[in-house]
Design a protein around this motif. Structure first.
Motif, PDB file in Angstrom:
ATOM      1  N   TYR A 162     -21.833  -5.495  -0.887  1.00 47.88           N
ATOM      2  CA  TYR A 162     -20.713  -6.625  -0.624  1.00 47.88           C
ATOM      3  C   TYR A 162     -19.138  -5.507  -1.482  1.00 47.88           C
ATOM      4  CZ  TYR A 162     -16.053  -9.410   1.758  1.00 47.88           C
ATOM      5  OH  TYR A 162     -15.385  -9.723   1.721  1.00 47.88           O
ATOM      6  N   CYS A 163     -19.565  -5.736  -2.764  1.00 45.40           N
ATOM      7  CA  CYS A 163     -18.921  -5.917  -4.251  1.00 45.40           C
ATOM      8  C   CYS A 163     -18.621  -4.625  -4.435  1.00 45.40           C
ATOM      9  CB  CYS A 163     -19.345  -6.936  -5.134  1.00 45.40           C
ATOM     10  SG  CYS A 163     -19.973  -8.467  -4.684  1.00 45.40           S
ATOM     11  N   ASN A 164     -18.948  -3.342  -3.832  1.00 41.08           N
ATOM     12  CA  ASN A 164     -18.828  -2.415  -4.454  1.00 41.08           C
ATOM     13  C   ASN A 164     -18.485  -1.662  -2.784  1.00 41.08           C
ATOM     14  OD1 ASN A 164     -20.562  -2.394  -6.749  1.00 41.08           O
ATOM     15  ND2 ASN A 164     -21.532  -3.231  -6.248  1.00 41.08           N
ATOM     16  N   GLY A 165     -17.067  -0.665  -3.119  1.00 38.37           N
ATOM     17  CA  GLY A 165     -17.160   0.619  -2.622  1.00 38.37           C
ATOM     18  C   GLY A 165     -16.054  -0.088  -1.100  1.00 38.37           C
ATOM     19  N   HIS A 166     -15.144  -1.125  -0.933  1.00 37.24           N
ATOM     20  CA  HIS A 166     -14.669  -1.829  -0.154  1.00 37.24           C
ATOM     21  C   HIS A 166     -13.283  -1.226   0.546  1.00 37.24           C
ATOM     22  CE1 HIS A 166     -12.699  -3.137  -3.432  1.00 37.24           C
ATOM     23  NE2 HIS A 166     -11.671  -3.431  -2.603  1.00 37.24           N
ATOM     24  N   PRO A 167     -13.264  -1.425   1.363  1.00 35.14           N
ATOM     25  CA  PRO A 167     -11.610  -0.721   2.069  1.00 35.14           C
ATOM     26  C   PRO A 167     -10.706  -1.380   1.662  1.00 35.14           C
ATOM     27  CG  PRO A 167     -13.500  -1.509   3.405  1.00 35.14           C
ATOM     28  CD  PRO A 167     -14.124  -2.005   2.840  1.00 35.14           C
ATOM     29  N   PHE A 168      -9.654  -0.780   1.160  1.00 37.44           N
ATOM     30  CA  PHE A 168      -8.420  -1.818   0.937  1.00 37.44           C
ATOM     31  C   PHE A 168      -7.324  -0.601   1.659  1.00 37.44           C
ATOM     32  CE2 PHE A 168      -9.606   1.986  -1.770  1.00 37.44           C
ATOM     33  CZ  PHE A 168      -8.630   2.636  -1.735  1.00 37.44           C
ATOM     34  N   LEU A 169      -5.989  -1.356   0.956  1.00 39.36           N
ATOM     35  CA  LEU A 169      -4.638  -0.755   1.556  1.00 39.36           C
ATOM     36  C   LEU A 169      -4.187  -0.061   0.456  1.00 39.36           C
ATOM     37  CD1 LEU A 169      -2.725  -3.191   3.730  1.00 39.36           C
ATOM     38  CD2 LEU A 169      -4.265  -2.144   4.099  1.00 39.36           C
ATOM     39  N   ILE A 170      -3.014   1.666   0.799  1.00 37.36           N
ATOM     40  CA  ILE A 170      -3.315   1.691  -0.596  1.00 37.36           C
ATOM     41  C   ILE A 170      -1.405   0.845  -0.803  1.00 37.36           C
ATOM     42  CG2 ILE A 170      -4.307   3.730   0.098  1.00 37.36           C
ATOM     43  CD1 ILE A 170      -1.572   5.060   1.090  1.00 37.36           C
ATOM     44  N   ALA A 171      -0.731   2.126  -1.536  1.00 36.93           N
ATOM     45  CA  ALA A 171       0.220   1.251  -2.144  1.00 36.93           C
ATOM     46  C   ALA A 171       1.329   1.851  -0.655  1.00 36.93           C
ATOM     47  CB  ALA A 171       1.028   1.449  -3.006  1.00 36.93           C
ATOM     48  N   GLY A 172       1.024   2.932  -0.253  1.00 36.95           N
ATOM     49  CA  GLY A 172       2.280   2.869   1.216  1.00 36.95           C
ATOM     50  C   GLY A 172       2.302   2.056   1.815  1.00 36.95           C
ATOM     51  N   ALA A 173       1.153   2.214   2.656  1.00 32.98           N
ATOM     52  CA  ALA A 173       0.555   0.665   3.809  1.00 32.98           C
ATOM     53  C   ALA A 173       1.347  -0.889   3.691  1.00 32.98           C
ATOM     54  CB  ALA A 173      -1.194   1.039   4.006  1.00 32.98           C
ATOM     55  N   ALA A 174       1.293  -0.997   2.064  1.00 36.77           N
ATOM     56  CA  ALA A 174       2.154  -2.217   1.446  1.00 36.77           C
ATOM     57  C   ALA A 174       3.148  -1.954   1.699  1.00 36.77           C
ATOM     58  CB  ALA A 174       1.371  -2.661   0.471  1.00 36.77           C
ATOM     59  N   GLU A 175       3.694  -0.953   1.590  1.00 34.54           N
ATOM     60  CA  GLU A 175       5.015  -0.985   1.040  1.00 34.54           C
ATOM     61  C   GLU A 175       5.692  -0.576   2.634  1.00 34.54           C
ATOM     62  OE1 GLU A 175       5.621   2.723  -0.646  1.00 34.54           O
ATOM     63  OE2 GLU A 175       5.219   1.195  -2.625  1.00 34.54           O
ATOM     64  N   LEU A 176       5.135   0.133   3.778  1.00 33.29           N
ATOM     65  CA  LEU A 176       5.425  -0.420   5.487  1.00 33.29           C
ATOM     66  C   LEU A 176       5.413  -1.438   5.493  1.00 33.29           C
ATOM     67  CD1 LEU A 176       4.711   2.330   8.100  1.00 33.29           C
ATOM     68  CD2 LEU A 176       4.170  -0.599   8.622  1.00 33.29           C
ATOM     69  N   LEU A 177       4.400  -2.992   5.292  1.00 31.83           N
ATOM     70  CA  LEU A 177       3.932  -3.473   5.930  1.00 31.83           C
ATOM     71  C   LEU A 177       4.867  -4.710   5.911  1.00 31.83           C
ATOM     72  CD1 LEU A 177       0.448  -3.954   5.895  1.00 31.83           C
ATOM     73  CD2 LEU A 177       1.426  -3.929   7.642  1.00 31.83           C
ATOM     74  N   ALA A 178       5.248  -4.596   4.135  1.00 32.49           N
ATOM     75  CA  ALA A 178       6.673  -5.173   3.840  1.00 32.49           C
ATOM     76  C   ALA A 178       7.565  -5.165   4.281  1.00 32.49           C
ATOM     77  CB  ALA A 178       6.449  -5.320   1.787  1.00 32.49           C
ATOM     78  N   HIS A 179       8.260  -3.597   4.279  1.00 27.32           N
ATOM     79  CA  HIS A 179       9.788  -3.055   5.189  1.00 27.32           C
ATOM     80  C   HIS A 179      10.398  -3.416   5.818  1.00 27.32           C
ATOM     81  CE1 HIS A 179      12.940  -0.810   5.123  1.00 27.32           C
ATOM     82  NE2 HIS A 179      12.640  -0.156   6.921  1.00 27.32           N
ATOM     83  N   ALA A 180       8.523  -3.452   6.830  1.00 29.17           N
ATOM     84  CA  ALA A 180       8.666  -3.985   8.865  1.00 29.17           C
ATOM     85  C   ALA A 180       8.374  -5.482   8.929  1.00 29.17           C
ATOM     86  CB  ALA A 180       6.913  -3.869   9.121  1.00 29.17           C
ATOM     87  N   GLY A 181       8.358  -6.552   7.773  1.00 22.65           N
ATOM     88  CA  GLY A 181       8.908  -7.719   7.999  1.00 22.65           C
ATOM     89  C   GLY A 181       7.326  -8.471   8.644  1.00 22.65           C
ATOM     90  N   ALA A 182       5.972  -8.135   7.727  1.00 21.84           N
ATOM     91  CA  ALA A 182       5.217  -8.624   8.516  1.00 21.84           C
ATOM     92  C   ALA A 182       5.024 -10.042   7.935  1.00 21.84           C
ATOM     93  CB  ALA A 182       3.803  -8.208   7.978  1.00 21.84           C
ATOM     94  N   ALA A 183       4.974 -10.973   8.417  1.00 20.03           N
ATOM     95  CA  ALA A 183       4.724 -12.649   8.113  1.00 20.03           C
ATOM     96  C   ALA A 183       3.652 -12.684   7.117  1.00 20.03           C
ATOM     97  CB  ALA A 183       4.739 -13.346   8.725  1.00 20.03           C
ATOM     98  N   LEU A 184       2.704 -12.033   7.307  1.00 21.68           N
ATOM     99  CA  LEU A 184       1.465 -12.233   6.673  1.00 21.68           C
ATOM    100  C   LEU A 184       0.596 -11.343   6.355  1.00 21.68           C
ATOM    101  CD1 LEU A 184      -1.140 -15.994   6.144  1.00 21.68           C
ATOM    102  CD2 LEU A 184      -1.507 -13.293   7.284  1.00 21.68           C
ATOM    103  N   VAL A 185      -0.617 -10.845   6.335  1.00 21.35           N
ATOM    104  CA  VAL A 185      -1.444  -9.832   6.382  1.00 21.35           C
ATOM    105  C   VAL A 185      -2.504 -10.123   5.513  1.00 21.35           C
ATOM    106  CG1 VAL A 185      -1.539  -7.215   5.652  1.00 21.35           C
ATOM    107  CG2 VAL A 185       0.416  -7.952   5.866  1.00 21.35           C
ATOM    108  N   GLY A 186      -3.728  -9.631   6.029  1.00 18.40           N
ATOM    109  CA  GLY A 186      -4.841 -10.412   5.736  1.00 18.40           C
ATOM    110  C   GLY A 186      -6.211  -9.680   6.869  1.00 18.40           C
TER     111      GLY A 186
END
Length: 224
Positions: free
Chosen positions: A128-152
């Motif tokens: 669980y502690c190694n090699g996990h999936p993650f969001l890249i910066a561009g994904a976070a930027e899209l979510l913020a720009h699109a007005g997401a209320a919360l991300v999990g």
């Protein structure tokens, strides 16, 4: 009827949520046996004690976790963390880095955006502690720009732990978008048609706390 889906890991004595952080110490403050001296015959109570870091189990990050001037847990409105319209995205299990293309075709404004990676299958193991999936910066930027209320996400971290700038945390929390990490059971959710809840305790000057995250799934039109 609507269904409730538990999306939280169980907090247990000594468990490790994140490498390098101590596990919770769960103990008795008052045992049932000791309580006999305080109450009428046949009446006992238990008072438990837990010592833990805030990043334990399934938890929510408020903006204060990353930004000193951001909202702390006590300043989050219930509307920011409860009864949110949810939308689920299923990431490619073959990849680690999750880019903006996963979210480009959806209406995200005001929604709890949950990312299912399946990584929760490794919970409680070294994997669980190694090699996990993650969001890249561009994904976070899209979510913020699109007005997401919360991300999990059902992963160790919404960022790559090798990236010490933590761009997803920086962007999302900077946009007042709470983050919930270490979710589980996202495979039980539909892609839409559910409400998401993840309410932490109101603690002043705290940026993170465990939550009992869950979803309420609406019945299908056929009544199934």
């Amino acid at each position: 009827m609507s269904r409730l889906i538990d999306l939280s890991h169980t907090v247990e004595h000594g468990m490790i949520t994140y490498p390098g952080l101590p596990g919770p110490i769960i103990s008795d403050h008052l045992t049932r046996e000791a309580s006999r001296t305080h109450y009428a015959e046949g009446t006992t109570f238990h008072i438990g004690r837990i010592d833990m870091v805030a990043n334990t189990g399934t938890y929510l990050d408020a903006p204060y976790h990353r930004h000193a001037g951001g909202k702390d847990l006590s300043e989050l409105s219930l509307e920011a963390v409860a009864d949110l319209e949810g939308i689920l995205f299923r990431a490619d299990p073959a990849g680690r880095a999750i880019g903006p293309e996963l979210f480009t075709e959806a209406e995200l404004e005001g929604k709890a955006v949950l990312v299912h990676t399946g990584w929760d299958r490794h919970w409680g193991t070294e994997a669980y502690c190694n090699g996990h999936p993650f969001l890249i910066a561009g994904a976070a930027e899209l979510l913020a720009h699109a007005g997401a209320a919360l991300v999990g996400i059902d992963s160790l971290n919404i960022d790559a732990t090798t990236d010490l700038a933590r761009p997803a945390h920086t962007v999302l929390l900077g946009a007042d978008i709470p983050i919930v990490e270490h979710l589980c059971n996202l495979d039980q959710l539909p892609d839409s048609g559910f409400r998401f809840h993840s309410v932490p305790v109101k603690v002043k000057h705290f940026g993170t706390f465990p939550v009992r995250a869950y979803a309420i799934v609406a019945p299908s039109p056929e009544g199934d």
